[in-house]
Each structure stands twice: as structure tokens, then as C-alpha cells.
Write an enzyme that holds these catalytic residues in place. Sequence first.
Site, PDB file in Angstrom:
ATOM      1  N   LYS A   1     -35.948 -38.513  94.251  1.00 38.37           N
ATOM      2  CA  LYS A   1     -37.636 -38.804  93.987  1.00 38.37           C
ATOM      3  C   LYS A   1     -37.576 -40.369  94.885  1.00 38.37           C
ATOM      4  O   LYS A   1     -39.001 -40.639  94.624  1.00 38.37           O
ATOM      5  CB  LYS A   1     -37.882 -39.214  92.709  1.00 38.37           C
ATOM      6  CG  LYS A   1     -37.894 -37.683  91.541  1.00 38.37           C
ATOM      7  CD  LYS A   1     -38.210 -38.524  89.984  1.00 38.37           C
ATOM      8  CE  LYS A   1     -38.315 -37.200  89.441  1.00 38.37           C
ATOM      9  NZ  LYS A   1     -37.339 -37.123  87.409  1.00 38.37           N
ATOM     10  N   ARG A   2     -36.019 -40.620  94.896  1.00 40.68           N
ATOM     11  CA  ARG A   2     -36.326 -41.543  95.511  1.00 40.68           C
ATOM     12  C   ARG A   2     -37.101 -42.193  96.487  1.00 40.68           C
ATOM     13  O   ARG A   2     -37.843 -42.877  97.579  1.00 40.68           O
ATOM     14  CB  ARG A   2     -34.907 -42.363  96.150  1.00 40.68           C
ATOM     15  CG  ARG A   2     -34.680 -43.916  96.078  1.00 40.68           C
ATOM     16  CD  ARG A   2     -32.907 -43.631  96.365  1.00 40.68           C
ATOM     17  NE  ARG A   2     -32.545 -42.975  95.959  1.00 40.68           N
ATOM     18  CZ  ARG A   2     -31.856 -42.989  97.875  1.00 40.68           C
ATOM     19  NH1 ARG A   2     -32.815 -43.765  99.155  1.00 40.68           N
ATOM     20  NH2 ARG A   2     -30.995 -41.994  97.911  1.00 40.68           N
TER      21      ARG A   2
END
Length: 508
Positions: free
Chosen positions: A254-255
Site C-alpha cells: 500500500k505504501r
Amino acid sequence: MKNIRVRFAPSPTGFLHVGNARTALFNWLFARQQKGTFVLRIEDTDIERSALEYEEKLKEDLLWLGLDWDEGPDAGGAFGPYRQSLRLDIYKDYTHKLLDSGKAYRCFCTTEDLETERKEAQAKSGVAIYSGKCANISATEALQRIQDGEKASVRLRTPGRGALAFPDLVRGELKFDLSLIGDPIIVRSTGHPAYNFAVVVDDSLMEITHVIRGEDHISNTPRQILVYQALSLVPPHFAHLSMVMGRDGTRLSKRHGATAVDQFQKDGVLSPALFNYLALLGWAPPEDQEVLSPEEMIGLFDLKKVSRSAAIFDYDKLYWINRQHTKTLSVRQMAEMAFPHMKSAELLPDIMTEAHWDWLEKVMEVFIERVDRFADFPLQVDSLFRYSPVEMDEETKKEMEGDCASRVVSLFGQKIANIEHFDYAQFVTITQEIKQDTGCKGKDLYHPLRIALTTRSSGLDLDKFIPLVEEGARLDLPRSLKNCCQRIYEMLGYLQQRGSIQNEETES
Ligand code: GLU
């Protein structure tokens, strides 16, 4: 030739992310190309983490991507059930086969025993391998202990020495040192089968010919081959796909941005575009063809051409592909895709009239080149709605202080006031008249007008901008859109306030 059968076997413990979707897609492409069978199997033996709603969502996401299955829950098939939690009796039968033949044994070590053993082994040799402590407990003693209420898991008896090699269709031959593989648990003390055991029983009974999955499963494969051997079964072909990485070389998370298929759908990426891009993660179609439909890819796909190097997920490339696919839509289809995003940004009403749709289609024609995905529309279109001279940046404000600027905008204000349906042709005529009347020309003439209409010194060409705001202003919209006349007068009011224009100049 034997019918090709492949499977996608997700654990319903979360949303479908692009890494897993790519695995499903390669299986699907291979099956469709080989005129084989694509099986969906739900691996839900981890009862604590599995949830039916994830399973439903997984299926929804797969179908949205265009990946349909020939056999699976709902679809049925001759090899069901296709949900592992409904196959527990089958695993039990196979467990008994292994126990009866002595190829598996019961292990009475508790979690604490194993933890102590692991720590000791780690300290001694740096590797933690199960010692085989329970391997020599006789079947009779084991049975007695079970009857006495002791809990036991079941472990596969492995050679503990030698090597095991298998050909991987993507990575070539892979070889493992069996002295580093302890006897794996195949059934937990809860009675639930471990992944490495259930997967073999299922792949074998479902007559899977090719197991195509992520390389995070490579270390499981020798353990699974040992189970095949213990059951005298022939293993399928294996193909392990490289991991999907972010641009910084770490595993995609998700980063890096959106990773769930569902999120891309919500952001307004077209499903054939995501499909297209996922197929390019590790596979290069011949002759550098990049923008392809699923049908074209079925024709071109070649498992042997799948690369073993890490696949980098490049959002810019995905959006470029998305733009190419978007171009194949009709403006009406584009408008329908953009509508939910515009509606939730409160730029369009819930109930759309034909006039709203017409306007939205024109918005599409003008803005489609400027957006990566449909969720970007509200931000772009917001520039039509936002009109506040006070908020102009200092440089733009300064541009309105010139001598020509005040005269040009004032005169424009006088002329536009008498026009009922202002359009771009009238803009051209009026501008010519102002040129004659004031002697202002070129940048001195056009810049103040552009700024007066848009509050910006650059942006959309006025031949596009004027019809959009004029037509939009006539519509009933949740947020009102000012027409050109309103804009000019608001600008004049602002300029007067700043003292750039004398009051009488605006009086017509
Ligand atoms: N349930 C496993 C997973 O989701 C399947 C792995 C496999 O394809 O064998 O990772």
C-alpha cells in the site's frame, strides 16, 4: 494431448491484490489459450482468517477483471467440492493412507516443546529443523495416547538427506537440499489439514496439470513433491511467477499506491486496461505490442516466454494503458464511467436529464486527454466551477493591472451584457471590435480576457472553455456554474475594489 487443467486457489483472507490477480490471469490466459480448463478453488482451511465475504468479493473482482472459471464454487464441475472446508473427509482418508503405510506419523510435541527445540537448534546450528523426536513412536503407542486424550498433529516422514530437483517452467531446474527440510506437519492438532497437504490432495484429485503461482511458494514445492511421492502420485508441472515489486524494488504494498483490484475499479481504471497491464507483468507479447485486448492476448500468450526477473508495477504505465483503452470508448460510455465520480464530488445531480448527459459528453471530449483514470475527473472539472478573482495568484493579479487590461475587460463587460446566449463566435466578434476600439492587440488583448473568464493565465483553449461554462450554467447543478457574463462582472467588481478601474468605466 491431455486436457490442460489449471487452477487459481486463493485463500479468502483479504481483498484480491494485483499480485494474486496476475497469478489468476496467467492461469486463465494459459487455460484459454490451450483450450483447457480454469478451476477456481477456495482454500479456506484457515478458519480463523477466512471469511465468506472475502470469498464473495474475490469472485466479484475476478469477474470484473474478465476472469471467469469453468469449475468452482457456484460453477460446479466433476471434481468438486471446490471449497476446501467441504473436503475435510477427503483429507482424512488420505491422512489415514499415509499413517497406515508408515509414511506419516503422529507428533505429540506441544507448541512450547517445539519452540524450545527450535531455539536450541537455532543456537546450535543456525537452522531450525524439526528433530524427528516423535518419528519413532510406534503406531500402537500413538493410538493409545490419542485414546487417552492427548492431542497430536500428523507429520510426513521425509528422507532428511539427499536432494530433490524439479523443472520449473519459468525458472528452469530448481534443486533443494533435503537435509534442510524437516518432517512437515500435514495435519494440525486441531484436525485441519496444512496447506502443503491439502493442496496436493486437491491438485491431484482435480487432475491439475500445471500449477502456476507466485514464487513465494517455491519453498513449499519440494514439501509438496514429497507428499506426492509418499502418496505415489505424479506431480503436476510447476511454474513460479516472479513477485510484483514497487519501483523501489521492495514488494508491492500500500505504501506504493493502490494494490487491491477493487481500489483500481473504484478509481475508474477500466477492467480491460488493468487486465492488459497485469498481463505485461512478467510477459512481453511479441513485437512489443503493448495495448491488447484479452482476446488478442489469448492468441499470443506463451508461458515459456514468462520472465523470471521481478515484475515492477509502474503506475504511470498502467495509466498510459488505461488512457489507450479509454480512447476506444464512445463519449457516452466515458460519460457513464465518469458520472459516479462527478456525482460523489457533488458536481452532478443524482437524476440526470438528457441535457446533463449532453453536457457531460462535451466535458469528456475536452478533459479526457487530461485524466489518467475516471476518478481524476472531478479535480479537473473543478476548474470550470472555481471562480474567485480574489484567489488569483499575485502574478495573475498583476497582469490585470495593465492599462489595456482594464479597458479591454470593461468594454467586454459592456458588450456581453446585451447578449442572451453567448458563444465562442460572439467572443471572436467582440474581441475584434475591442481591438478596433482600444488599439490593444495580441497578448494585451487576449490575456486579460482569458484571465477575466477563467482567473488563470493558462489552461483550456477558450473555444472549448466558453461553450462548457455557458451550457453548464444553464443546467440545474448541485453547485452552480457561473456563465461568462457573471464572470466578467465579478472580475470588474474585483478590479474596481482594487482601484484598477474607475467606477464610471463599467457603467454601460
Ligand atoms: N491458497 C494459496 C495462496 O493463496 C494457494 C497457493 C497455491 O497456488 O498453491 O497463496
